[in-house]
Design an enzyme around this catalytic site. Sequence first.
Site, PDB file in Angstrom:
ATOM      1  N   ASP A  35       3.930   0.663  -1.486  1.00  0.00           N
ATOM      2  CA  ASP A  35       2.603   1.229  -1.699  1.00  0.00           C
ATOM      3  C   ASP A  35       2.648   2.731  -1.509  1.00  0.00           C
ATOM      4  O   ASP A  35       3.589   3.262  -0.920  1.00  0.00           O
ATOM      5  CB  ASP A  35       1.628   0.660  -0.649  1.00  0.00           C
ATOM      6  CG  ASP A  35       1.224  -0.771  -0.948  1.00  0.00           C
ATOM      7  OD1 ASP A  35       1.592  -1.282  -2.007  1.00  0.00           O
ATOM      8  OD2 ASP A  35       0.532  -1.361  -0.098  1.00  0.00           O
ATOM      9  N   LYS A  56      -1.406   1.630  -5.568  1.00  0.00           N
ATOM     10  CA  LYS A  56      -2.476   2.537  -5.943  1.00  0.00           C
ATOM     11  C   LYS A  56      -3.441   2.518  -4.783  1.00  0.00           C
ATOM     12  O   LYS A  56      -3.612   1.488  -4.151  1.00  0.00           O
ATOM     13  CB  LYS A  56      -3.184   2.060  -7.208  1.00  0.00           C
ATOM     14  CG  LYS A  56      -2.259   2.032  -8.387  1.00  0.00           C
ATOM     15  CD  LYS A  56      -2.566   0.889  -9.312  1.00  0.00           C
ATOM     16  CE  LYS A  56      -2.412  -0.449  -8.715  1.00  0.00           C
ATOM     17  NZ  LYS A  56      -1.277  -0.948  -8.109  1.00  0.00           N
ATOM     18  N   MET A 169     -11.608  -0.696   3.376  1.00  0.00           N
ATOM     19  CA  MET A 169     -12.003  -0.081   2.105  1.00  0.00           C
ATOM     20  C   MET A 169     -13.520   0.129   2.053  1.00  0.00           C
ATOM     21  O   MET A 169     -14.161  -0.133   1.036  1.00  0.00           O
ATOM     22  CB  MET A 169     -11.544  -0.947   0.920  1.00  0.00           C
ATOM     23  CG  MET A 169     -10.028  -1.097   0.858  1.00  0.00           C
ATOM     24  SD  MET A 169      -9.480  -2.218  -0.439  1.00  0.00           S
ATOM     25  CE  MET A 169      -9.622  -3.791   0.398  1.00  0.00           C
TER      26      MET A 169
HETATM   27  N1  SAH Z   1      -3.047  -4.727   4.492  1.00  0.00           N
HETATM   28  C1  SAH Z   1      -3.669  -3.567   5.096  1.00  0.00           C
HETATM   29  C2  SAH Z   1      -5.022  -3.272   4.479  1.00  0.00           C
HETATM   30  C3  SAH Z   1      -4.944  -2.842   3.045  1.00  0.00           C
HETATM   31  S1  SAH Z   1      -6.522  -2.389   2.399  1.00  0.00           S
HETATM   32  C4  SAH Z   1      -3.787  -3.802   6.608  1.00  0.00           C
HETATM   33  O1  SAH Z   1      -3.519  -4.902   7.076  1.00  0.00           O
HETATM   34  O2  SAH Z   1      -4.125  -2.852   7.319  1.00  0.00           O
HETATM   35  C5  SAH Z   1      -6.519  -0.654   2.714  1.00  0.00           C
HETATM   36  C6  SAH Z   1      -7.560  -0.316   3.777  1.00  0.00           C
HETATM   37  O3  SAH Z   1      -6.996  -0.509   5.066  1.00  0.00           O
HETATM   38  C7  SAH Z   1      -8.017   1.122   3.768  1.00  0.00           C
HETATM   39  O4  SAH Z   1      -9.044   1.334   2.823  1.00  0.00           O
HETATM   40  C8  SAH Z   1      -8.552   1.256   5.180  1.00  0.00           C
HETATM   41  O5  SAH Z   1      -9.807   0.650   5.300  1.00  0.00           O
HETATM   42  C9  SAH Z   1      -7.554   0.413   5.965  1.00  0.00           C
HETATM   43  N2  SAH Z   1      -6.451   1.225   6.549  1.00  0.00           N
HETATM   44  C10 SAH Z   1      -5.141   1.164   6.230  1.00  0.00           C
HETATM   45  N3  SAH Z   1      -4.428   1.996   7.003  1.00  0.00           N
HETATM   46  C11 SAH Z   1      -5.298   2.601   7.840  1.00  0.00           C
HETATM   47  C12 SAH Z   1      -5.168   3.574   8.870  1.00  0.00           C
HETATM   48  N4  SAH Z   1      -3.991   4.083   9.205  1.00  0.00           N
HETATM   49  N5  SAH Z   1      -6.294   3.965   9.519  1.00  0.00           N
HETATM   50  C13 SAH Z   1      -7.489   3.447   9.201  1.00  0.00           C
HETATM   51  N6  SAH Z   1      -7.678   2.525   8.236  1.00  0.00           N
HETATM   52  C14 SAH Z   1      -6.597   2.111   7.560  1.00  0.00           C
END
Ligand code: SAH
Length: 255
Positions: A35, A56, A169
């Site tokens: 990613d 993306k 998100m």
């Molecule tokens: N699989 C991932 C989530 C993917 S969706 C997980 O388990 O974390 C992507 C969303 O994850 C982003 O829009 C945000 O809401 C959150 N996200 C991912 N990394 C983050 C971070 N370092 N800090 C805050 N939110 C995060």
Amino acid sequence: MSGVVYLVGAGPGAPDLLTLRAARLLAQADVVFHDALLHPETLALAEQAVKVAVGKRSGKLSAAQRFITKQLVDAARKHKTIVRLKGGDPMLFGRAQEEIDALNAAGVKVEIVPGISAAFAASAELQTSLTRRALSRSVLFATPREAEGSRKNDWARAAAAADTVALYMAAGEAFVVRDALLAQGVPASRPAVIVENAASAQVRVMVASVGTLPGVADSVGDGPALVLVGEVYADLAAAQNAAREFFFLQRTELA
Ligand code: SAH
């Protein structure tokens, strides 16, 4: 050649929040499909691998997803160890099922390696537990982001019923989030927090309430951000204790 595709959780950002298993597989990988937004040190662990960026940040099109899946199947025919590296945990909002199903259908062996999801990294930053005795014993992972065919705001009923809610998100849809929660009877005063760039030096914490979410979300930058809602965040002092260099507290009308 029939290789194995590993769907690997890269964790929330910091390279040392990777599991040992993930690090070992990266070191062995022939190809890594990753990613966007992954830490360069995490990718550097895949010393011998060809690295292909496929993620993306948002608005994933199903055509693009189909192409990723096809690339994984093709790679498994040519290589032994293929790593599909996804932010956080692969099994949460990562379109893992589409990849697992397609790989299974193509007869490609798949294994999943869990990772630390954003909600846990954000909670660590805040030093605020998602659950708390006598205050919160249910946690909902949800997203207001609508995929084709999903019912509008069908997440909000569950969010209103949960003690603590982690919204993925969601920072870019703060108006939708606020309105959907208010429509479900959630009080405007219910505490909310936005954590941007959890588990990184660029972490920012913005304290809000359901009612003030849109205004506070305005100050979110380019990083990934998680919206947390629940009474466990009423204790703003706890959030302030987690203060880092970039911390700022937005005063809100916590009625
Ligand atoms: N699989 C991932 C989530 C993917 S969706 C997980 O388990 O974390 C992507 C969303 O994850 C982003 O829009 C945000 O809401 C959150 N996200 C991912 N990394 C983050 C971070 N370092 N800090 C805050 N939110 C995060």
